[in-house]
Scaffold this motif. Sequence first.
Motif, PDB file in Angstrom:
ATOM      1  N   GLY A 195      -8.483 -11.924 -11.844  1.00 39.72           N
ATOM      2  CA  GLY A 195      -8.482 -11.467 -12.981  1.00 39.72           C
ATOM      3  C   GLY A 195      -8.536  -9.799 -13.101  1.00 39.72           C
ATOM      4  N   LEU A 196      -8.612  -9.195 -11.974  1.00 41.90           N
ATOM      5  CA  LEU A 196      -8.287  -7.754 -11.809  1.00 41.90           C
ATOM      6  C   LEU A 196      -6.959  -7.070 -12.210  1.00 41.90           C
ATOM      7  N   ASP A 197      -7.138  -5.958 -12.740  1.00 39.68           N
ATOM      8  CA  ASP A 197      -6.195  -5.053 -12.828  1.00 39.68           C
ATOM      9  C   ASP A 197      -5.833  -4.536 -11.332  1.00 39.68           C
ATOM     10  N   PHE A 198      -4.401  -4.534 -10.899  1.00 42.24           N
ATOM     11  CA  PHE A 198      -4.290  -3.596  -9.566  1.00 42.24           C
ATOM     12  C   PHE A 198      -2.956  -3.071  -9.539  1.00 42.24           C
ATOM     13  N   TYR A 199      -2.922  -1.968  -8.617  1.00 51.55           N
ATOM     14  CA  TYR A 199      -1.746  -1.352  -8.474  1.00 51.55           C
ATOM     15  C   TYR A 199      -1.152  -1.682  -6.974  1.00 51.55           C
ATOM     16  N   VAL A 200       0.252  -1.666  -6.880  1.00 51.85           N
ATOM     17  CA  VAL A 200       0.553  -1.691  -5.402  1.00 51.85           C
ATOM     18  C   VAL A 200       0.627   0.029  -5.016  1.00 51.85           C
ATOM     19  N   CYS A 201       0.457  -0.074  -3.608  1.00 46.72           N
ATOM     20  CA  CYS A 201       0.432   1.316  -3.146  1.00 46.72           C
ATOM     21  C   CYS A 201       1.310   1.470  -2.203  1.00 46.72           C
ATOM     22  N   PRO A 202       2.535   1.728  -2.003  1.00 41.68           N
ATOM     23  CA  PRO A 202       3.447   2.112  -0.828  1.00 41.68           C
ATOM     24  C   PRO A 202       3.232   3.656  -0.644  1.00 41.68           C
ATOM     25  N   GLY A 203       4.026   4.252   0.650  1.00 36.79           N
ATOM     26  CA  GLY A 203       3.820   5.400   0.865  1.00 36.79           C
ATOM     27  C   GLY A 203       5.304   6.066   1.159  1.00 36.79           C
ATOM     28  N   THR A 204       5.097   7.592   1.293  1.00 36.86           N
ATOM     29  CA  THR A 204       6.586   8.100   1.612  1.00 36.86           C
ATOM     30  C   THR A 204       6.961   7.904   3.200  1.00 36.86           C
ATOM     31  N   SER A 205       5.841   7.468   3.964  1.00 45.37           N
ATOM     32  CA  SER A 205       5.770   7.463   5.535  1.00 45.37           C
ATOM     33  C   SER A 205       6.457   8.790   5.816  1.00 45.37           C
ATOM     34  N   THR A 206       5.997  10.129   5.407  1.00 43.25           N
ATOM     35  CA  THR A 206       6.360  11.144   5.810  1.00 43.25           C
ATOM     36  C   THR A 206       5.210  11.915   6.722  1.00 43.25           C
ATOM     37  N   TRP A 207       3.860  11.456   6.437  1.00 42.08           N
ATOM     38  CA  TRP A 207       2.899  12.211   7.322  1.00 42.08           C
ATOM     39  C   TRP A 207       2.968  11.578   8.684  1.00 42.08           C
ATOM     40  N   ARG A 208       2.675  12.145   9.659  1.00 46.97           N
ATOM     41  CA  ARG A 208       2.781  12.096  11.052  1.00 46.97           C
ATOM     42  C   ARG A 208       3.917  11.717  11.639  1.00 46.97           C
ATOM     43  N   SER A 209       5.051  12.368  10.938  1.00 45.94           N
ATOM     44  CA  SER A 209       6.410  12.158  11.299  1.00 45.94           C
ATOM     45  C   SER A 209       7.154  13.516  11.566  1.00 45.94           C
ATOM     46  N   LEU A 210       6.811  14.509  10.772  1.00 43.32           N
ATOM     47  CA  LEU A 210       7.623  15.746  10.983  1.00 43.32           C
ATOM     48  C   LEU A 210       8.742  16.069   9.917  1.00 43.32           C
ATOM     49  N   ILE A 211       9.548  14.899  10.321  1.00 42.05           N
ATOM     50  CA  ILE A 211      10.888  14.758   9.521  1.00 42.05           C
ATOM     51  C   ILE A 211      11.032  13.614   8.883  1.00 42.05           C
ATOM     52  N   GLY A 212      10.253  12.775   9.076  1.00 38.91           N
ATOM     53  CA  GLY A 212      10.256  11.462   8.128  1.00 38.91           C
ATOM     54  C   GLY A 212      10.492  10.241   8.932  1.00 38.91           C
ATOM     55  N   ARG A 213      10.278   9.175   8.228  1.00 41.83           N
ATOM     56  CA  ARG A 213      10.502   7.811   8.600  1.00 41.83           C
ATOM     57  C   ARG A 213      11.098   7.039   7.566  1.00 41.83           C
ATOM     58  N   ASN A 214      12.334   7.389   6.967  1.00 42.49           N
ATOM     59  CA  ASN A 214      13.010   6.910   5.828  1.00 42.49           C
ATOM     60  C   ASN A 214      13.159   5.320   5.838  1.00 42.49           C
ATOM     61  N   LYS A 215      13.613   4.829   6.696  1.00 40.58           N
ATOM     62  CA  LYS A 215      14.009   3.470   6.734  1.00 40.58           C
ATOM     63  C   LYS A 215      12.365   2.697   6.543  1.00 40.58           C
ATOM     64  N   ASN A 216      11.435   3.142   7.220  1.00 42.99           N
ATOM     65  CA  ASN A 216      10.227   2.362   6.738  1.00 42.99           C
ATOM     66  C   ASN A 216       9.884   2.395   5.525  1.00 42.99           C
ATOM     67  N   ALA A 217       9.839   3.900   4.881  1.00 41.00           N
ATOM     68  CA  ALA A 217       9.289   4.177   3.621  1.00 41.00           C
ATOM     69  C   ALA A 217      10.051   3.686   2.574  1.00 41.00           C
ATOM     70  N   PHE A 218      11.427   3.268   2.675  1.00 37.74           N
ATOM     71  CA  PHE A 218      12.403   2.667   1.643  1.00 37.74           C
ATOM     72  C   PHE A 218      12.056   1.263   1.610  1.00 37.74           C
ATOM     73  N   GLU A 219      11.827   0.532   2.883  1.00 32.93           N
ATOM     74  CA  GLU A 219      11.772  -0.868   2.642  1.00 32.93           C
ATOM     75  C   GLU A 219      10.067  -1.127   2.225  1.00 32.93           C
ATOM     76  N   ASN A 220       9.150  -0.247   2.685  1.00 34.83           N
ATOM     77  CA  ASN A 220       7.842  -0.537   2.086  1.00 34.83           C
ATOM     78  C   ASN A 220       7.777  -0.295   0.656  1.00 34.83           C
ATOM     79  N   GLN A 221       8.644   0.377   0.351  1.00 30.42           N
ATOM     80  CA  GLN A 221       8.622   0.796  -1.386  1.00 30.42           C
ATOM     81  C   GLN A 221       9.231  -0.245  -2.000  1.00 30.42           C
TER      82      GLN A 221
END
Length: 638
Positions: A382-408
């Motif tokens: 019975g709790l309110d909750f959020y889902v929290c994905p990420g941009t997957s850009t930290w520890r990447s320098l130039i991104g991890r877009n495929k992972n980010a988009f699927e995670n989101q």
Amino acid sequence: MKQYIAIALLICCTSLIKSQNIEAFLIPQPKTLEIKNGQLNQQLNTQLPTEELYQFLKSLCAFDYVGQITHFTSPYAQHSISFLLDDSINTNDAYTLDIDSASISIKAKNLAGLYYGKQTLQQLISYSETTQQNIPALHISDAPDFERRGYMLDISRNKVPTMESIFKLIDLLASLKINEFQLYTEHTFAYKNHKMVWEGCSPITPEEIQIIDLYCKSKHIDLVPNQNSFGHMENWLRHDEYLHLAECPEDCKTIWGMRKRTSLNPVDPKSLELMEELYAELLPNFSSKYLNIGCDETVELGCGETKEICKEKGKGTIYLEYLIKLNNAANKNGVESQFWGDIVLNHPELIKDIPTNMTAVIWGYEAEYPFETNLPKFKDAGLDFYVCPGTSTWRSLIGRNKNAFENQRRAAFYGKANGAKGYLNTTWGDYGHWQPLSVVYPSIMTGAAYSWNSDVDPKLNLENQLNTYVFKDKTGNTAKAVLKLGNAYLKAEIPSGNANAFHLMLRRYAWTMNGQYQTKHLKAKNLDKANKEIDDALTILNDASPSADSLTVIDELKHAADMAKHGIMLGKARLAAPKKSTENISRAELEELINDINIIIENHQKLWLLRNRDGGSQESLGNLNDLKEYYQEALNKK
């Protein structure tokens, strides 16, 4: 008469054909878009000039105007423009948008809904101005999938943005229908009695928060304070004056190895007293009714000062008791608390005991994170909750877009299916916050799009939307290059994880390659493929012409690519060296690496100051300087 009918049919058919790419300009995609016969500004089969009308509409969209206006575009034609509140619309933030040849109407339940309708109208204007086609007659009926649609930026891992940068980011978020913004802080708020903690870090001041809060409110964004209150307190506990509050004053054996000085001791009353003091000073600067109290990754708990009591009562119980005390402290200041949901998931039997006025923020940043398994545990309680994905850009320098988009995507799908109240997209700054803002834009946009309409894939039109609304590049090459850079990590072909190969090399230069589950799979031929992908992206970037922050964007992307390529250079040199050790790299290669890292260090400092305050830059640079010194020491031994 037949001639007029033929002309009318031609106009209608042409409008329908040319309107088919409207979706490429709409982000988030509306729930319902119905193209009708005719087009805006069509009077007696005559195309009237639209520039004056568009300028008027843009100015009208710039503030919370409610009402109806008759706007003359010529002595022979007029437009009726209405932005009206309508109680018959059941959902907050929902709106309808109707356009015909002589009228524009937006209706919504609340002012925020009208604001979002205006954002869509402005995107339609962008479509018309870009394609040189009139806006077709249409009907849009739109509503968000999530009540709270947020973005969180880490400002404690080195980068504290300038006020100008924060305002620009808020503008982008508002245009994407985001209505919650969090600045994650551990030590970068200027608490009056704790200068020792934030001195030299260029913290956000109370006065600045008040200004940011007002600016957010003008854009229908709730600025939610975010102060970690349990784990991730290393920037406090590194100072001996606060060491008495630590769970592990000295090294403790944790699930993450030997650690110390990162978590508060939750059974020491003085830990709670500190947080009560911080809340009392922090919260009056915000108008939000929420506070994110953090409490994630408390890996030291039960390993130090609380070891015996955790054995007696259970680690989960000790965690929950402190969580409830923090919630009570927040409530005394008139706010409700949000908290990260990772730790209590280790003790699912306790979820039912969490106060129902708390909101759990369920984070998971890998594409395969099991939202489908974890969300029902909070829903059933019975709790309110959020889902929290990420941009997957930290520890990447130039991104991890495929992972980010699927995670989101998965966060949105399972969040909607389980009735999540909110969707919070996050950007972190682990290990120096080396990724520039320019590589984060794609996953900011996709996260926002999924949080509004989880049924539509935002990647389909992302390149055009990045060029149109972020980079303002008519060549189309800036977004093309950014998206190519963001997937270059895939060419390295190593197992997925919370870092890509390029960052792993720069971070793990002193550690074994074979002892880490990702780096042990590195191969020179795959690094060559990744290097070529980055070079191909840079070739595209050379032909780009962004007009928004043009020099900043180009320089940022080239610098990030240079860092990634340095990681590749180091990786290949290590693979060829005895024992794959940095110390065993040849003299010639070490000299080349040192020359390259010198250029990177120089550019890193220069580019840092274009968007961020100076505080934190030396710590971020320190990680690069440590690498350089390691090279030099290895060279000196040759």
